[in-house]
Design a protein around this motif. Structure first.
Motif, PDB file in Angstrom:
ATOM      1  N   ASP A 125     -15.882 -11.543  -3.359  1.00 42.72           N
ATOM      2  CA  ASP A 125     -15.372 -12.991  -3.247  1.00 42.72           C
ATOM      3  C   ASP A 125     -14.170 -13.112  -4.319  1.00 42.72           C
ATOM      4  N   GLY A 126     -13.507 -12.193  -4.886  1.00 46.99           N
ATOM      5  CA  GLY A 126     -12.684 -12.288  -5.884  1.00 46.99           C
ATOM      6  C   GLY A 126     -11.309 -12.261  -5.122  1.00 46.99           C
ATOM      7  N   SER A 127     -10.137 -12.107  -6.180  1.00 44.79           N
ATOM      8  CA  SER A 127      -8.789 -12.159  -5.541  1.00 44.79           C
ATOM      9  C   SER A 127      -8.313 -10.970  -4.963  1.00 44.79           C
ATOM     10  N   THR A 128      -9.107  -9.965  -5.152  1.00 41.73           N
ATOM     11  CA  THR A 128      -8.531  -8.497  -4.692  1.00 41.73           C
ATOM     12  C   THR A 128      -9.467  -7.877  -3.231  1.00 41.73           C
ATOM     13  N   GLU A 129      -8.397  -7.715  -2.297  1.00 41.66           N
ATOM     14  CA  GLU A 129      -9.145  -7.309  -1.160  1.00 41.66           C
ATOM     15  C   GLU A 129      -9.176  -5.778  -0.790  1.00 41.66           C
ATOM     16  N   ALA A 130      -8.174  -5.043  -1.677  1.00 40.45           N
ATOM     17  CA  ALA A 130      -8.134  -3.607  -1.426  1.00 40.45           C
ATOM     18  C   ALA A 130      -7.606  -3.196  -2.951  1.00 40.45           C
ATOM     19  N   ALA A 131      -8.062  -1.676  -3.151  1.00 46.07           N
ATOM     20  CA  ALA A 131      -7.266  -1.145  -4.377  1.00 46.07           C
ATOM     21  C   ALA A 131      -7.068   0.347  -3.936  1.00 46.07           C
ATOM     22  N   MET A 132      -5.739   0.726  -4.101  1.00 49.10           N
ATOM     23  CA  MET A 132      -5.465   2.194  -3.707  1.00 49.10           C
ATOM     24  C   MET A 132      -4.357   2.765  -4.557  1.00 49.10           C
TER      25      MET A 132
END
Length: 163
Positions: free
Chosen positions: A109-116
């Protein structure tokens, strides 16, 4: 709250590997920049927290990757408005080295929905990037973000916090 300005100090990672940059996509929980934009991993420095400590913590939460080296590259300021809040943001940019692995968001539930890792050639459209991410590309173009060298000055080595 329209007249109030919130101030935030943030530390961001400029990680480039094999002509790809590590970026995160902002979720609806993003307090400062528009959700859906690609942004640099990193974020707010808590009161009394050292910038590199904050950077290591944020990298772990947003990408699951471990910071092994950080060199201060640049600092920039931004003004933003989101959800009726005006923000004054000071951002510290660090050229970083990371322990290998595939990025994965670990914060719930943070401010990040994906990392790549995104190829640099695919990052030509500033409309898809947050202002700090767009600036990171310019900082990198001025010097090599992976070595911590920027045109016009030497980088400052930042030792990692002891764990």
């Amino acid at each position: 709250m329209d007249g109030q300005v919130r101030t935030r100090l943030s530390a961001y990672a400029v990680a480039v590997e094999d002509d790809r940059m590590l970026l995160i996509r902002l979720s609806d929980a993003s307090p400062v920049f528009t959700p859906g934009l690609w942004h640099l991993p990193g974020g707010g420095i808590d009161p009394g927290e050292q910038p590199v400590t904050a950077l290591a913590r944020e990298l772990q939460e947003e990408t699951g990757l471990e910071l092994t080296d950080a060199r201060l590259l640049d600092a920039r300021t931004y003004s933003a408005r989101r959800n009726g809040v005006r923000w004054s943001l000071a951002a510290l940019f660090y050229g970083v080295s990371l322990k290998g692995g595939a990025p994965a968001v670990t914060e719930v539930d943070g401010s990040t929905e994906a990392a790549m890792w995104i190829p640099l050639a695919d990052l030509r459209d500033d409309a898809l990037l947050s202002p700090p991410a767009a600036d990171a590309l310019r900082i990198r173009a001025a010097g090599d973000g992976t070595t911590g060298r920027v045109a016009g000055g030497a980088a400052v080595a930042c030792p990692l916090p002891h764990r």
